[in-house]
Design an enzyme around this catalytic site. Sequence first.
Site, PDB file in Angstrom:
ATOM      1  N   CYS A 173       0.867  -1.177   0.000  1.00 28.35           N
ATOM      2  CA  CYS A 173       0.000   0.000   0.000  1.00 28.35           C
ATOM      3  C   CYS A 173       0.899   1.221   0.000  1.00 28.35           C
ATOM      4  O   CYS A 173       1.790   1.341   0.851  1.00 28.35           O
ATOM      5  CB  CYS A 173      -0.905  -0.004   1.229  1.00 28.35           C
ATOM      6  N   VAL A 174       0.666   2.090  -0.978  1.00 31.16           N
ATOM      7  CA  VAL A 174       1.491   3.288  -1.092  1.00 31.16           C
ATOM      8  C   VAL A 174       0.634   4.514  -1.343  1.00 31.16           C
ATOM      9  O   VAL A 174      -0.467   4.412  -1.887  1.00 31.16           O
ATOM     10  CB  VAL A 174       2.535   3.153  -2.226  1.00 31.16           C
TER      11      VAL A 174
END
Length: 126
Positions: A105-106
Site C-alpha cells: 500500500c502506497v
Amino acid sequence: MKKCFLTEKGPKAIGPYCTATVSGGTAYLSGMLGIDPATGKLAEGGVEAQARQSMQNVCTVLEELGLSAASILKTTVFLSDLNDFGKVNAIYAEFFGPDYPARSCVQVARLPMDALLEIEAIASVE
C-alpha cells in the site's frame, strides 16, 4: 502464451490497456478505480465508497475469469492520502479476509480521474 482479457461487466479501461492479462497460470489485473460500471463515473461518498466499488470491480473481473477473491495472491493499493489507510483497511478486510493475500500500500501524488484509490491484483488461475 499471453492472453488479454477485456471486461464486459466491470468498468471499461480509460486508456490503451486490457482489464487483465493471463499467462502461465497467473492473472494480472490492471488497476481498478472506484468507477461505477453503470455510469462510468467514480462512486460518490468519499474514499469508503470508492474503496468498496474498486474492490467490487476487482471481484467482478475475477468472476468473469472464473475466479474469486480467494484466488488473489497479491494486491497493491494506491492511495491519494495515506490518512485513509484505516478506512480502506476496514473495507478491504470485508472483501479479502480472512485468508488475506500479500499486499503493498502506497501513497501516490495523483490517480486517473482524481480518484482517491486504485487497486491492482495478481491471482492464481490454477
